[in-house]
Scaffold this motif. Structure first.
Motif, PDB file in Angstrom:
ATOM      1  N   HIS A 151      87.672  73.588 -20.643  1.00 40.74           N
ATOM      2  CA  HIS A 151      88.003  72.476 -19.934  1.00 40.74           C
ATOM      3  C   HIS A 151      86.827  71.285 -19.723  1.00 40.74           C
ATOM      4  CE1 HIS A 151      90.743  75.652 -18.627  1.00 40.74           C
ATOM      5  NE2 HIS A 151      91.625  74.822 -18.960  1.00 40.74           N
ATOM      6  N   GLN A 152      85.644  71.746 -20.239  1.00 35.82           N
ATOM      7  CA  GLN A 152      84.513  70.893 -20.207  1.00 35.82           C
ATOM      8  C   GLN A 152      84.870  69.574 -21.158  1.00 35.82           C
ATOM      9  OE1 GLN A 152      81.205  71.060 -18.454  1.00 35.82           O
ATOM     10  NE2 GLN A 152      83.069  71.738 -17.323  1.00 35.82           N
ATOM     11  N   SER A 153      84.573  68.379 -20.566  1.00 39.01           N
ATOM     12  CA  SER A 153      84.547  67.285 -21.228  1.00 39.01           C
ATOM     13  C   SER A 153      83.365  67.017 -22.267  1.00 39.01           C
ATOM     14  CB  SER A 153      84.866  65.893 -20.441  1.00 39.01           C
ATOM     15  OG  SER A 153      83.523  65.622 -20.067  1.00 39.01           O
ATOM     16  N   ALA A 154      83.463  66.192 -23.285  1.00 38.59           N
ATOM     17  CA  ALA A 154      82.493  65.879 -24.158  1.00 38.59           C
ATOM     18  C   ALA A 154      81.208  65.371 -23.489  1.00 38.59           C
ATOM     19  CB  ALA A 154      82.659  64.859 -25.269  1.00 38.59           C
ATOM     20  N   ALA A 155      81.420  64.493 -22.480  1.00 46.06           N
ATOM     21  CA  ALA A 155      80.336  64.055 -21.606  1.00 46.06           C
ATOM     22  C   ALA A 155      79.610  65.320 -20.828  1.00 46.06           C
ATOM     23  CB  ALA A 155      80.491  62.918 -20.535  1.00 46.06           C
ATOM     24  N   GLU A 156      80.499  66.073 -20.092  1.00 44.96           N
ATOM     25  CA  GLU A 156      80.016  67.304 -19.399  1.00 44.96           C
ATOM     26  C   GLU A 156      79.044  68.337 -20.225  1.00 44.96           C
ATOM     27  OE1 GLU A 156      83.261  67.843 -15.736  1.00 44.96           O
ATOM     28  OE2 GLU A 156      83.694  68.232 -17.834  1.00 44.96           O
ATOM     29  N   LEU A 157      79.520  68.215 -21.459  1.00 44.02           N
ATOM     30  CA  LEU A 157      78.710  69.259 -22.417  1.00 44.02           C
ATOM     31  C   LEU A 157      77.654  68.493 -22.765  1.00 44.02           C
ATOM     32  CD1 LEU A 157      81.812  70.438 -24.697  1.00 44.02           C
ATOM     33  CD2 LEU A 157      80.511  71.797 -22.888  1.00 44.02           C
ATOM     34  N   ALA A 158      77.601  67.262 -23.225  1.00 43.10           N
ATOM     35  CA  ALA A 158      76.409  66.619 -23.399  1.00 43.10           C
ATOM     36  C   ALA A 158      75.283  66.520 -22.353  1.00 43.10           C
ATOM     37  CB  ALA A 158      76.661  65.259 -23.754  1.00 43.10           C
ATOM     38  N   ALA A 159      75.773  66.776 -21.095  1.00 35.89           N
ATOM     39  CA  ALA A 159      74.841  66.819 -19.738  1.00 35.89           C
ATOM     40  C   ALA A 159      74.285  68.008 -19.651  1.00 35.89           C
ATOM     41  CB  ALA A 159      75.469  66.386 -18.606  1.00 35.89           C
ATOM     42  N   LEU A 160      74.622  69.089 -20.377  1.00 31.29           N
ATOM     43  CA  LEU A 160      73.955  70.477 -20.032  1.00 31.29           C
ATOM     44  C   LEU A 160      72.429  70.593 -20.210  1.00 31.29           C
ATOM     45  CD1 LEU A 160      76.903  72.975 -21.363  1.00 31.29           C
ATOM     46  CD2 LEU A 160      76.189  72.589 -19.051  1.00 31.29           C
ATOM     47  N   PRO A 161      72.001  70.064 -21.342  1.00 30.72           N
ATOM     48  CA  PRO A 161      70.476  70.277 -21.819  1.00 30.72           C
ATOM     49  C   PRO A 161      69.493  69.496 -20.643  1.00 30.72           C
ATOM     50  CG  PRO A 161      71.616  70.150 -23.823  1.00 30.72           C
ATOM     51  CD  PRO A 161      72.764  69.587 -22.543  1.00 30.72           C
ATOM     52  N   ARG A 162      70.343  68.163 -19.968  1.00 33.24           N
ATOM     53  CA  ARG A 162      69.449  67.518 -19.187  1.00 33.24           C
ATOM     54  C   ARG A 162      69.720  68.336 -17.667  1.00 33.24           C
ATOM     55  NH1 ARG A 162      71.941  62.391 -18.735  1.00 33.24           N
ATOM     56  NH2 ARG A 162      73.708  63.337 -20.310  1.00 33.24           N
ATOM     57  N   ALA A 163      70.800  68.911 -17.403  1.00 35.40           N
ATOM     58  CA  ALA A 163      71.114  69.729 -16.332  1.00 35.40           C
ATOM     59  C   ALA A 163      70.042  70.738 -16.146  1.00 35.40           C
ATOM     60  CB  ALA A 163      72.493  70.051 -16.127  1.00 35.40           C
ATOM     61  N   ALA A 164      69.897  71.468 -17.229  1.00 37.51           N
ATOM     62  CA  ALA A 164      68.966  72.532 -17.302  1.00 37.51           C
ATOM     63  C   ALA A 164      67.442  72.110 -17.036  1.00 37.51           C
ATOM     64  CB  ALA A 164      68.995  73.486 -18.702  1.00 37.51           C
ATOM     65  N   ASP A 165      67.102  71.256 -17.554  1.00 39.20           N
ATOM     66  CA  ASP A 165      65.714  70.441 -17.413  1.00 39.20           C
ATOM     67  C   ASP A 165      65.769  70.170 -15.657  1.00 39.20           C
ATOM     68  OD1 ASP A 165      65.090  70.657 -20.049  1.00 39.20           O
ATOM     69  OD2 ASP A 165      65.384  68.642 -20.438  1.00 39.20           O
ATOM     70  N   PHE A 166      66.639  69.397 -15.132  1.00 41.13           N
ATOM     71  CA  PHE A 166      66.692  69.190 -13.748  1.00 41.13           C
ATOM     72  C   PHE A 166      66.504  70.327 -12.854  1.00 41.13           C
ATOM     73  CE2 PHE A 166      69.246  69.130  -9.923  1.00 41.13           C
ATOM     74  CZ  PHE A 166      68.670  67.988  -9.230  1.00 41.13           C
ATOM     75  N   ILE A 167      67.356  71.483 -13.243  1.00 35.96           N
ATOM     76  CA  ILE A 167      67.178  72.878 -12.438  1.00 35.96           C
ATOM     77  C   ILE A 167      65.953  73.153 -12.409  1.00 35.96           C
ATOM     78  CG2 ILE A 167      68.297  75.072 -12.325  1.00 35.96           C
ATOM     79  CD1 ILE A 167      70.935  73.786 -13.480  1.00 35.96           C
ATOM     80  N   ARG A 168      65.366  73.444 -13.578  1.00 38.40           N
ATOM     81  CA  ARG A 168      64.087  74.182 -13.915  1.00 38.40           C
ATOM     82  C   ARG A 168      62.807  73.074 -12.962  1.00 38.40           C
ATOM     83  NH1 ARG A 168      66.100  75.064 -19.399  1.00 38.40           N
ATOM     84  NH2 ARG A 168      66.779  77.133 -19.296  1.00 38.40           N
ATOM     85  N   ALA A 169      62.953  71.817 -12.869  1.00 36.21           N
ATOM     86  CA  ALA A 169      62.231  71.136 -12.327  1.00 36.21           C
ATOM     87  C   ALA A 169      62.275  71.349 -10.860  1.00 36.21           C
ATOM     88  CB  ALA A 169      62.396  69.630 -12.616  1.00 36.21           C
ATOM     89  N   ALA A 170      63.466  71.439 -10.356  1.00 40.05           N
ATOM     90  CA  ALA A 170      63.790  71.420  -9.082  1.00 40.05           C
ATOM     91  C   ALA A 170      63.460  72.618  -8.323  1.00 40.05           C
ATOM     92  CB  ALA A 170      65.262  71.114  -8.795  1.00 40.05           C
ATOM     93  N   ALA A 171      63.296  74.000  -9.366  1.00 36.68           N
ATOM     94  CA  ALA A 171      62.937  75.266  -8.890  1.00 36.68           C
ATOM     95  C   ALA A 171      61.534  75.118  -8.895  1.00 36.68           C
ATOM     96  CB  ALA A 171      63.752  76.288 -10.017  1.00 36.68           C
ATOM     97  N   GLY A 172      60.677  74.399  -9.457  1.00 33.60           N
ATOM     98  CA  GLY A 172      59.326  74.233  -9.287  1.00 33.60           C
ATOM     99  C   GLY A 172      58.691  75.144 -10.418  1.00 33.60           C
TER     100      GLY A 172
END
Length: 210
Positions: free
Chosen positions: A189-210
């Motif tokens: 059910h993920q859209s193409a835009a949501e799938l494309a955002a996953l690598p950037r989301a991972a980078d955001f999470i790792r940065a936010a976790a410090g």
């Protein structure tokens, strides 16, 4: 009946002031979800009261109050309080005894649009993705969902402000981040835009976790 909510897999219709009807659009049985709701309710976890199951339909008690997402968008709830509520719901859920051999019950879709702010406190809805597993995976999935919004779209700034304190307070999610990303990527059910955002989301999470 009035349509009061729609998600990726089901629609919710108001039957009256006290009840709603949740119907899977693909015709799957609602009984597995109903069984889980009964189990959670029996252990004191805040879910809507379940009244009746008939094939893909489930009649639930209607929870008065807005979604957390609506309360955030209208200023009725501040970001840090909302993040704390989501953390507390995770902790409360993961303390419920699992029904199978898994370590804990995981919601796997716990985000502000699935939390109703009822008169007696927050209520968690939409359990179709629930599984059993390590609590850190559930936290990681919430971080991924928030991270996707935080890096793409018109609500990025607010989602990022919500996500950062949640992620910083959840160090146990990091070992499960890759698994959560894989789960999300496999969601049909993920859209193409949501799938494309996953690598950037991972980078955001790792940065936010410090």
């Amino acid at each position: 009946m009035n349509l009061v909510g729609t998600g990726r897999t089901a629609d919710v219709w108001a039957l009256d002031d006290a009840r709603v009807l949740r119907r899977y659009r693909d015709g799957r049985s609602a009984e597995p979800e109903a069984e889980l709701l009964r189990h959670l309710h029996a252990h004191g976890f805040p879910v809507p009261p379940m009244h009746l199951v008939d094939g893909p339909e489930m009649t639930l008690g209607r929870v008065g109050g807005p979604t957390m997402l609506h309360a955030l968008s209208t200023g009725g709830l501040d970001l840090h309080t909302a993040a704390r509520i989501v953390l507390d719901l995770h902790a409360l859920l993961h303390a419920v005894p699992p029904r199978g051999p898994g370590e804990a019950i995981l919601h796997m879709d716990l985000h502000p649009d699935n939390v109703l702010l009822g008169p007696d406190g927050p209520v968690l809805i939409d359990w179709c993705n629930a599984i059993e597993g390590p609590p850190g995976l559930d936290l990681a999935m919430t971080a991924v969902i928030l991270g996707q919004v935080a890096v793409d779209g018109p609500f990025a700034e607010g989602a990022a402000a919500f996500a950062r304190p949640f992620i910083a307070a959840s160090p146990s999610l990091l070992p499960h981040l890759d698994n959560a990303l894989a789960h999300r990527a496999a969601d049909p059910h993920q859209s193409a835009a949501e799938l494309a955002a996953l690598p950037r989301a991972a980078d955001f999470i790792r940065a936010a976790a410090g």
